[in-house]
Design an enzyme around this catalytic site. Sequence first.
Site, PDB file in Angstrom:
ATOM      1  N   VAL A  66       0.857  -1.191   0.000  1.00 42.60           N
ATOM      2  CA  VAL A  66       0.000   0.000   0.000  1.00 42.60           C
ATOM      3  C   VAL A  66       0.888   1.233   0.000  1.00 42.60           C
ATOM      4  CG1 VAL A  66      -1.664   1.342   1.344  1.00 42.60           C
ATOM      5  CG2 VAL A  66      -1.881  -1.152   1.219  1.00 42.60           C
ATOM      6  N   ALA A 111       4.126   4.123   3.309  1.00 41.58           N
ATOM      7  CA  ALA A 111       3.791   2.890   2.587  1.00 41.58           C
ATOM      8  C   ALA A 111       3.921   1.722   3.552  1.00 41.58           C
ATOM      9  CB  ALA A 111       4.719   2.710   1.399  1.00 41.58           C
ATOM     10  N   LYS A 112       3.416   0.595   3.183  1.00 39.38           N
ATOM     11  CA  LYS A 112       3.600  -0.624   3.989  1.00 39.38           C
ATOM     12  C   LYS A 112       3.277  -1.811   3.106  1.00 39.38           C
ATOM     13  CE  LYS A 112       4.558  -1.573   8.357  1.00 39.38           C
ATOM     14  NZ  LYS A 112       5.461  -0.775   9.202  1.00 39.38           N
ATOM     15  N   GLY A 113       3.878  -2.946   3.417  1.00 34.72           N
ATOM     16  CA  GLY A 113       3.582  -4.154   2.654  1.00 34.72           C
ATOM     17  C   GLY A 113       3.555  -5.345   3.564  1.00 34.72           C
TER      18      GLY A 113
END
Length: 449
Positions: A66, A111-113
């Site tokens: 994201v 962001a992050k994943g």
Amino acid sequence: MTAPTENLDFADIARREFDRAIPFIHPLDGLKGMASWLFEPERIIKLALPVRMDDGYVHTFRGYRVLHDNVRGPGKGGVRYHPDVNEHDVVALATLMTWKCALAGIPFGGAKGGIECDPKTLSKDEKRRLTRRYISALGDDIGPHTDIPAPDVYTDAQTMAWIYDTYSMMHPGQNNLPVVTGKPLDLGGSLGRDSATAQGLFYVLEHMVDMGALPNIPTLSGADVAIQGFGNAGRHAAKIFASAGSRVVAVSDSKGGIHDPEGLDLTQVEYQKDTFGTVVGTPGTKELGPKEVLEVPCDVLIPAALETQITTENADRVRSKVVIEAANGPVTPEADDMLAQRGIPVVPDILSASGGVVVSYFEWTQNLANERWTESEIQERLKATMYAATDAMVTGRAAILDRLDFYRETWKEATGSDEDLPRPTLRTAAHAVAVGRCRTATDQRGIWP
Ligand code: NAD
């Protein structure tokens, strides 16, 4: 024991914290619908990732990345491998990263994943194949100037080395080191990254004490400290505070906690943890339940384990003079209010847990310039960055309090409400500064086209 009365969903908490800050962003009328743009994630990528397991079976994993916001710079945020990873939480964590980077004043968005998997059951080869498949599927949706991953829960320097290698195989002939941070030292990693979160937290508290923002704590030397969690953040915090002359009186991990009002012998605690996998049983200490560490009398309480640990259920049993968050989201906004009413300030994660992303920024900068900074350069820059972010929160709150009547009136006019806005907590002030910076950058760039 009673149940917490507030909603503990992490995404819902992120929304409540954002909503509390909005009335304090001036000029309010200029927001004109911008609040929903500032909060909405810009891009959500969902992936199906087939991986051939060691036994020949093909397992399909679900992966996410994201990008919440990139108005102030490329996305920045960790990659998490955990069975509970889902789109909803990854969005919330990406949002938190946007505010962290903005408050720290570093040129990144959030962001992050993550990948929904049980990393404890995967072999090293399976993890490598899963990581490579994930990064190749993301393609140019990550990149040194687009979105830059880093380690998070159950990913480490080895995972980051595979990310770098995969991206580099796909983009030969250029310097790809800045595509990911948290890499091993021999592969462009930065000195100081391991202890960065705890060190950054220490600098925040040190500065708040020095500037008199915590009148109940005149000095950290001799202060009693209790820490929930003895992993990367908690263990480093214990050592850093002890070397500054504080007394660490209680620590815990997932199996339980230990307490010694005279101060723990950290060498023994580390030996116990490394030998037996838990701090429980360290000779000469009294055993506590995992959450009892939050209720120990002390000057400084550092929740460094999990989210939503201090809620409306237990906030009235906290007996510290300040709470400073190392974990993401350990105190709910409603527990914040209860603690504030009792005169216990809570220093919020978006400030106090941002040392890791700040040193990630230093790694990215070193990689872009093909430089290697010394440990003392890193510490000097980390300290300056954390001090500046702390100043922004403290002066931001003071400025809001100076004009509280104005904000209350403006809010009443804008919403038709006749209730007074509550006095902002440190968390609300920190969010107002961070969201305000993103809003200003958006205004300056202009809404496309
Ligand atoms: P970690 O996995 O190294 O350590 C977590 C610790 O918490 C372990 O000691 C574990 O035993 C303990 N724990 C788990 N459940 C517990 C419970 N119920 N009660 C007490 N202790 C419990 O993780 P970490 O990297 O230290 O991260 C801890 C928190 O800090 C997380 O919320 C993470 O998102 C946040 N954080 C970490 C960093 C970083 O750079 N490491 C940066 C920002 C935020």
